[in-house]
Design an enzyme around this catalytic site. Structure first.
Site, PDB file in Angstrom:
ATOM      1  N   LYS A  52     -20.032  -9.588   8.022  1.00 44.70           N
ATOM      2  CA  LYS A  52     -19.939  -9.462   6.832  1.00 44.70           C
ATOM      3  C   LYS A  52     -20.730 -11.367   6.892  1.00 44.70           C
ATOM      4  CE  LYS A  52     -16.526  -6.893   4.902  1.00 44.70           C
ATOM      5  NZ  LYS A  52     -14.985  -6.658   4.118  1.00 44.70           N
ATOM      6  N   GLN A  96      -9.608 -10.178   2.554  1.00 51.86           N
ATOM      7  CA  GLN A  96      -9.850  -9.057   3.334  1.00 51.86           C
ATOM      8  C   GLN A  96      -9.432  -8.228   3.286  1.00 51.86           C
ATOM      9  OE1 GLN A  96     -12.220  -7.897   4.526  1.00 51.86           O
ATOM     10  NE2 GLN A  96     -11.741  -6.372   5.314  1.00 51.86           N
ATOM     11  N   ASP A 119     -15.441  -8.622  -4.621  1.00 53.64           N
ATOM     12  CA  ASP A 119     -15.183  -7.020  -4.869  1.00 53.64           C
ATOM     13  C   ASP A 119     -15.232  -6.502  -6.599  1.00 53.64           C
ATOM     14  OD1 ASP A 119     -14.603  -6.008  -1.953  1.00 53.64           O
ATOM     15  OD2 ASP A 119     -12.293  -6.901  -1.624  1.00 53.64           O
TER      16      ASP A 119
END
Ligand code: NAP
Length: 293
Positions: A52, A96, A119
């Site tokens: 990422k 994460q 997200d």
């Protein structure tokens, strides 16, 4: 033999669009920024985060990874999230998963400002999606829709079956397909006679986390199959004795399907690029909201 829907090619196409978008923001003196909090010990997580960060670098998106020590507390993480919420240089905050065992991950996820929730998992964004209001949509589901649209698959009127009802994949992809006017069935571990249902699907999305469990006899001839699963499975012939596997059994499924995403190289590349799309979108939406205050 099914047509292969190459996620890498589609992601590269979107990457060019995001690069142009970032350049346009630069002209206005704006550089979107993404911060990832890596507070877990899953061995796969550092690689995911590195990928990422690398994509951010390629696109000129400001990026930062925060890696708290393994004994970090929920309260300490909440303080980090609060600081990032207040930082005007941070457009996207990504936590994460999975987090360290001692962390109340729900509390930490809920603390993220919905305007920075790249997200798309905060209940505010989940609610916006359910009611078709503007907001940030989970990256993997948004990427699946991109694969279908950019491959010329007709979604309106199609019968779509989604296997898996998680908040991060199954439910949002079912909603997105519904908003694109598919007739959607959502299956899960209590579904009776799964194959009888999946065999009705013109579009089948497999997101159950059970490697290679969807075999050719679950698939209607000519169907479009999107394989979300990513698991490491033992394989004596592979380097290090392990390989990546999807939830779909590729050899039997590709003999029946009309089109299919491979693993790796299908949905995965879209998840990363849609995170970039969301970071740029968050940057624009937040500034527009500030102007309208
Ligand atoms: P998850 O939270 O474990 O959810 C799995 C879902 O599948 C649950 O709803 C479960 O039903 C259902 N399920 C499990 N066994 C089943 C069975 N035998 N028949 C029918 N349904 C079954 O998983 P997730 O986070 O959604 O992820 C799913 C897969 O996608 C994983 O392999 C994950 O690694 C992968 N993934 C890939 C990407 C990517 O970028 N490519 C991104 C996210 C996830 P219940 O609700 O009844 O338990």
């Amino acid at each position: 033999m099914a047509k292969i829907l190459d996620g890498r090619v589609i992601a590269a196409e979107i990457q060019r669009e995001v690069a142009a978008d970032v350049a346009a923001l630069r002209e206005l003196g704006i550089q979107p920024g993404l911060t990832v909090i890596l507070a877990g010990d899953d061995p796969a997580s550092p690689l995911y985060v590195r990928n990422k960060m690398r994509m951010c670098e390629t696109l000129g998106i400001r990026s930062e990874t925060i890696t708290p020590p393994p004994d970090v507390t929920t309260e300490e993480l909440l303080a980090i999230v609060e600081r990032l919420n207040a930082d005007d240089n941070v457009d996207g905050i990504l936590i994460q998963l999975p987090m360290f065992k001692q962390i109340d991950s729900k509390r930490v996820l809920m603390a993220v400002d919905p305007a920075k929730d790249v997200d798309g998992i905060h209940p505010v964004n989940a609610g916006n999606l359910a009611t078709q209001r503007p907001g940030l949509v989970s990256c993997t589901p948004a990427g699946i829709i991109e694969i279908l649209k950019r491959s010329g698959v007709t979604i309106a009127g199609a019968r779509a079956v989604v296997v898996g009802r998680s908040d991060i994949v199954g439910k949002p992809v079912a909603l997105l397909l519904l908003h694109e006017h598919a007739t959607v069935t959502l299956c899960h571990s209590r579904t009776r006679d799964l194959a009888a249902i999946t065999r009705q699907a013109d579009i089948l999305v497999a997101a159950l986390g059970k490697p290679e469990s969807i075999t050719g006899d679950y698939i209607k001839p000519g169907a479009v199959v999107i394989d979300v699963g990513t698991s490491r499975v033992p394989d004596a012939s592979a380097p290090k004795g392990m390989r990546w596997a999807g939830d779909v059994h590729f050899p039997s499924a590709s003999a029946v399907a009309g089109a299919i995403t491979p693993v790796p190289g299908g949905v995965g590349p879209l998840t990363i690029i849609m995170l970039m799309v969301n970071t740029v979108k968050a940057s624009r939406l937040r500034r527009a909201a500030a102007r309208n205050k």
